[in-house]
Write an enzyme that holds these catalytic residues in place. Sequence first.
Site, PDB file in Angstrom:
ATOM      1  N   ASP A   1      13.764 -11.299 -10.435  1.00 10.93           N
ATOM      2  CA  ASP A   1      13.231 -12.522  -9.816  1.00 10.93           C
ATOM      3  C   ASP A   1      13.702 -12.731  -8.378  1.00 10.93           C
ATOM      4  O   ASP A   1      13.881 -13.863  -7.924  1.00 10.93           O
ATOM      5  CB  ASP A   1      13.586 -13.763 -10.667  1.00 10.93           C
ATOM      6  CG  ASP A   1      12.987 -13.686 -12.057  1.00 10.93           C
ATOM      7  OD1 ASP A   1      11.982 -12.964 -12.236  1.00 10.93           O
ATOM      8  OD2 ASP A   1      13.527 -14.339 -12.970  1.00 10.93           O
TER       9      ASP A   1
ATOM     10  N   LYS B   1      10.125  -9.924  -5.550  1.00 10.25           N
ATOM     11  CA  LYS B   1       9.522  -8.600  -5.296  1.00 10.25           C
ATOM     12  C   LYS B   1       8.013  -8.702  -5.137  1.00 10.25           C
ATOM     13  O   LYS B   1       7.425  -8.057  -4.263  1.00 10.25           O
ATOM     14  CB  LYS B   1       9.860  -7.636  -6.454  1.00 10.25           C
ATOM     15  CG  LYS B   1      11.341  -7.382  -6.611  1.00 10.25           C
ATOM     16  CD  LYS B   1      11.634  -6.556  -7.847  1.00 10.25           C
ATOM     17  CE  LYS B   1      11.374  -7.292  -9.149  1.00 10.25           C
ATOM     18  NZ  LYS B   1      12.274  -8.417  -9.422  1.00 10.25           N
TER      19      LYS B   1
ATOM     20  N   GLY C   1       7.769 -10.871 -14.365  1.00  8.09           N
ATOM     21  CA  GLY C   1       6.936 -12.005 -13.955  1.00  8.09           C
ATOM     22  C   GLY C   1       6.962 -12.019 -12.446  1.00  8.09           C
ATOM     23  O   GLY C   1       7.976 -12.389 -11.858  1.00  8.09           O
ATOM     24  N   HIS C   2       5.896 -11.533 -11.811  1.00  8.61           N
ATOM     25  CA  HIS C   2       5.872 -11.432 -10.351  1.00  8.61           C
ATOM     26  C   HIS C   2       4.907 -12.463  -9.787  1.00  8.61           C
ATOM     27  O   HIS C   2       3.770 -12.571 -10.237  1.00  8.61           O
ATOM     28  CB  HIS C   2       5.470 -10.013  -9.921  1.00  8.61           C
ATOM     29  CG  HIS C   2       6.481  -8.976 -10.325  1.00  8.61           C
ATOM     30  ND1 HIS C   2       6.324  -7.642 -10.089  1.00  8.61           N
ATOM     31  CD2 HIS C   2       7.678  -9.100 -10.948  1.00  8.61           C
ATOM     32  CE1 HIS C   2       7.384  -6.982 -10.555  1.00  8.61           C
ATOM     33  NE2 HIS C   2       8.208  -7.850 -11.091  1.00  8.61           N
TER      34      HIS C   2
ATOM     35  N   GLN D   1      12.161  -6.020 -12.542  1.00  8.91           N
ATOM     36  CA  GLN D   1      13.577  -6.291 -12.850  1.00  8.91           C
ATOM     37  C   GLN D   1      14.454  -5.997 -11.613  1.00  8.91           C
ATOM     38  O   GLN D   1      13.967  -6.063 -10.497  1.00  8.91           O
ATOM     39  CB  GLN D   1      14.032  -5.497 -14.080  1.00  8.91           C
ATOM     40  CG  GLN D   1      13.420  -5.982 -15.388  1.00  8.91           C
ATOM     41  CD  GLN D   1      12.033  -5.474 -15.675  1.00  8.91           C
ATOM     42  OE1 GLN D   1      11.740  -4.295 -15.558  1.00  8.91           O
ATOM     43  NE2 GLN D   1      11.128  -6.347 -16.061  1.00  8.91           N
TER      44      GLN D   1
HETATM   45  P1  GDP Z   1       9.913 -11.274  -8.767  1.00 10.73           P
HETATM   46  O1  GDP Z   1      10.010 -11.173 -10.239  1.00 10.73           O
HETATM   47  O2  GDP Z   1      10.997 -10.533  -8.064  1.00 10.73           O
HETATM   48  O3  GDP Z   1       8.564 -10.910  -8.221  1.00 10.73           O
HETATM   49  O4  GDP Z   1      10.153 -12.806  -8.405  1.00 10.73           O
HETATM   50  P2  GDP Z   1       9.517 -14.076  -9.179  1.00 10.73           P
HETATM   51  O5  GDP Z   1       8.108 -14.218  -8.761  1.00 10.73           O
HETATM   52  O6  GDP Z   1       9.809 -14.016 -10.641  1.00 10.73           O
HETATM   53  O7  GDP Z   1      10.428 -15.235  -8.621  1.00 10.73           O
HETATM   54  C1  GDP Z   1      10.513 -15.562  -7.283  1.00 10.73           C
HETATM   55  C2  GDP Z   1      10.100 -17.038  -7.095  1.00 10.73           C
HETATM   56  O8  GDP Z   1      10.523 -17.481  -5.837  1.00 10.73           O
HETATM   57  C3  GDP Z   1       8.603 -17.242  -7.107  1.00 10.73           C
HETATM   58  O9  GDP Z   1       8.300 -18.511  -7.600  1.00 10.73           O
HETATM   59  C4  GDP Z   1       8.239 -17.111  -5.635  1.00 10.73           C
HETATM   60  O10 GDP Z   1       7.046 -17.776  -5.300  1.00 10.73           O
HETATM   61  C5  GDP Z   1       9.414 -17.775  -4.997  1.00 10.73           C
HETATM   62  N1  GDP Z   1       9.787 -17.257  -3.679  1.00 10.73           N
HETATM   63  C6  GDP Z   1       9.705 -15.974  -3.222  1.00 10.73           C
HETATM   64  N2  GDP Z   1      10.230 -15.891  -1.962  1.00 10.73           N
HETATM   65  C7  GDP Z   1      10.650 -17.133  -1.638  1.00 10.73           C
HETATM   66  C8  GDP Z   1      11.315 -17.686  -0.486  1.00 10.73           C
HETATM   67  O11 GDP Z   1      11.611 -17.024   0.488  1.00 10.73           O
HETATM   68  N3  GDP Z   1      11.590 -19.027  -0.533  1.00 10.73           N
HETATM   69  C9  GDP Z   1      11.274 -19.805  -1.605  1.00 10.73           C
HETATM   70  N4  GDP Z   1      11.601 -21.099  -1.557  1.00 10.73           N
HETATM   71  N5  GDP Z   1      10.674 -19.311  -2.709  1.00 10.73           N
HETATM   72  C10 GDP Z   1      10.371 -18.004  -2.721  1.00 10.73           C
HETATM   73  P1  IMO Z   2      11.143  -9.469 -12.880  1.00  6.06           P
HETATM   74  O1  IMO Z   2      10.364  -8.188 -12.697  1.00  6.06           O
HETATM   75  C1  IMO Z   2      14.629 -11.428 -14.641  1.00  6.06           C
HETATM   76  C2  IMO Z   2      16.107  -9.766 -18.432  1.00  6.06           C
HETATM   77  C3  IMO Z   2      15.976 -10.605 -19.689  1.00  6.06           C
HETATM   78  C4  IMO Z   2      17.184 -10.125 -20.464  1.00  6.06           C
HETATM   79  C5  IMO Z   2      17.233  -8.631 -20.128  1.00  6.06           C
HETATM   80  C6  IMO Z   2      16.581  -7.745 -21.175  1.00  6.06           C
HETATM   81  O2  IMO Z   2      10.303 -10.667 -12.947  1.00  6.06           O
HETATM   82  O3  IMO Z   2      12.251  -9.546 -11.895  1.00  6.06           O
HETATM   83  P2  IMO Z   2      14.063  -7.261 -21.850  1.00  6.06           P
HETATM   84  O4  IMO Z   2      12.996  -8.169 -22.389  1.00  6.06           O
HETATM   85  O5  IMO Z   2      13.694  -6.571 -20.584  1.00  6.06           O
HETATM   86  O6  IMO Z   2      14.555  -6.296 -22.879  1.00  6.06           O
HETATM   87  O7  IMO Z   2      15.300  -8.232 -21.520  1.00  6.06           O
HETATM   88  O8  IMO Z   2      16.555  -8.501 -18.891  1.00  6.06           O
HETATM   89  N1  IMO Z   2      14.852  -9.559 -17.680  1.00  6.06           N
HETATM   90  C7  IMO Z   2      14.550 -10.132 -16.512  1.00  6.06           C
HETATM   91  N2  IMO Z   2      15.201 -11.066 -15.791  1.00  6.06           N
HETATM   92  N3  IMO Z   2      13.482 -10.897 -14.162  1.00  6.06           N
HETATM   93  C8  IMO Z   2      12.822  -9.955 -14.864  1.00  6.06           C
HETATM   94  O9  IMO Z   2      11.744  -9.304 -14.369  1.00  6.06           O
HETATM   95  C9  IMO Z   2      13.339  -9.559 -16.110  1.00  6.06           C
HETATM   96  N4  IMO Z   2      12.928  -8.676 -17.055  1.00  6.06           N
HETATM   97  C10 IMO Z   2      13.871  -8.677 -18.003  1.00  6.06           C
HETATM   98  O10 IMO Z   2      16.048 -11.986 -19.383  1.00  6.06           O
HETATM   99  O11 IMO Z   2      18.373 -10.705 -19.963  1.00  6.06           O
HETATM  100 MG    MG Z   3      10.127 -12.402 -11.915  1.00  2.92          MG
END
Ligand code: GDP
Ligand code: IMO
Ligand code: MG
Length: 451
Positions: free
Chosen positions: A12, A15, A39-40, A223
């Site tokens: 998270d 990416k 979850g991207h 991840q």
């Molecule tokens: P990922 O799994 O690495 O793709 O990241 P996620 O989408 O799960 O989580 C990142 C969250 O932060 C999302 O809700 C994005 O919209 C938000 N986000 C990404 N970059 C920024 C930033 O520079 N500032 C803020 N405030 N939010 C951001």
């Molecule tokens: P993105 O791509 C954050 C965590 C789970 C758990 C561990 C193992 O959005 O960054 P799993 O279901 O993969 O066997 O769970 O990894 N986890 C993540 N945490 N972002 C993710 O993906 C994750 N994918 C798995 O919460 O601790």
């Molecule tokens: Mg994510």
Amino acid sequence: MTVTIVGSQLGDEGKGGVVDLYGDAVDVVVRYQGGDNAGHTVVHGEETYKLSLIPSGAVRGKVGVLGNGCVVNPETLFEELDALAERGLDPDVRVAERAHVIMPYHRVLDGIEEDAKEGLAAGTTKRGIGPTYEDKAGRRGIRIGDLLDPDTLRERLEYVVPQKRALAEEVFGVETDERFDVGSLYETYREYGERLEGMTVDCGTYLADRIDDGDEVMLEGAQGTSIDIDHGIYPYVTSSNPTAGGACVGSGLGPTVVGDGEVIGVVKAYLSRVGTGPLPTELGGVKGQTPGYDPAGTPAEQEELATYIRDEGGEYGTVTGRPRRVGWLDVPMLRHAARTSGFTGLAVNHLDVLAGLPEVRVGHAYELDGERRLTMPPTTERWGECEAVLRTFEGWPDVDWAEVAAEGYGAIPENARAYLEYLEEELGAPVYAVGVGPGRDETVVVENPLE
Ligand code: GDP
Ligand code: IMO
Ligand code: MG
């Protein structure tokens, strides 16, 4: 050329946003590991897209490939494709024939095994990720290619399903249903196979051909490094390799091809964590996730800071709404990530979230057994014994971040630039992009590796 996007922390980091940011000049976006545990988020204008399996490049209409290193739940794949179609997107998605299939019994087993693990549970997403990779390594998995070949599919199911049923019933004492029934699984997965026809590829060959034709390929990691099965905080990890080595193995492109391109480490300007296990720079804690958490024994100032960062950063589970654990940046964790993946550039996100704090701290080093160290110890138990040695930076003001993004790097408040330059120095890689908000336009682009 290739550009690989890797999470530097615990997932998270933003990416999806970085894939989208550089996505314009890219032709193909490949996921090389993981599955629908990811979850991207891609935010563009008023539109927010949350993708768990389909590569983030789909939002820009790029070809998306699920590489052989992925574990694919066909149900999620088609649900996501249908949901995007409803929003007017019709992404061209290809799936590696060598990718493994997440079966219904994998999801059931993920749940019951987690419950049985108690203290060692990783707090998984219960999507069946771990059990599917287990079967891959145990050579009893079902691959995408098998769904297209009825005889092989039946043969594989007849071998594996009775074992899974016995495991559920006899080891875990759980009653089983059609998710453990050969006939029912065969019918459903044959239908998926038919729907997959025309979408499947020999991933490595497909990508090599596209590169030969002059196309730009982006490898989208899911991840993050500290939940990598080899390099992460085992056993609180996922079951694949999000690090850049995974980009080779999970796509069929050689290390010289991936290494000839760029590897961008995505860093969240602080730390957030879903799941259990230690976290030396944690602020406050979250019941049920922070080991041994005692709200009464935690300084109020820490709890306030944690709440502030959590609220500003929206650090609440997208599905459950549960608060995420937050902490200061852990720099030893980042040094470990930079080395493991060989970062050539950094994308530092969420700089805006820390704005307005009088001071910003980072865990610069650890103290362990009275000695200072700059990198993570290899066992999680030892990592849990590390005390963070903090370094303090003066805070930066909250400003009009969209304006800053439009003006460029020089418009970033001076103290925030000092923070970024410290990271460049410590990680030995230049900052390519700075996230100052969730949107595509809320990013300061310093360098575009594809231009
Ligand atoms: P990922 O799994 O690495 O793709 O990241 P996620 O989408 O799960 O989580 C990142 C969250 O932060 C999302 O809700 C994005 O919209 C938000 N986000 C990404 N970059 C920024 C930033 O520079 N500032 C803020 N405030 N939010 C951001
Ligand atoms: P993105 O791509 C954050 C965590 C789970 C758990 C561990 C193992 O959005 O960054 P799993 O279901 O993969 O066997 O769970 O990894 N986890 C993540 N945490 N972002 C993710 O993906 C994750 N994918 C798995 O919460 O601790
Ligand atoms: Mg994510």
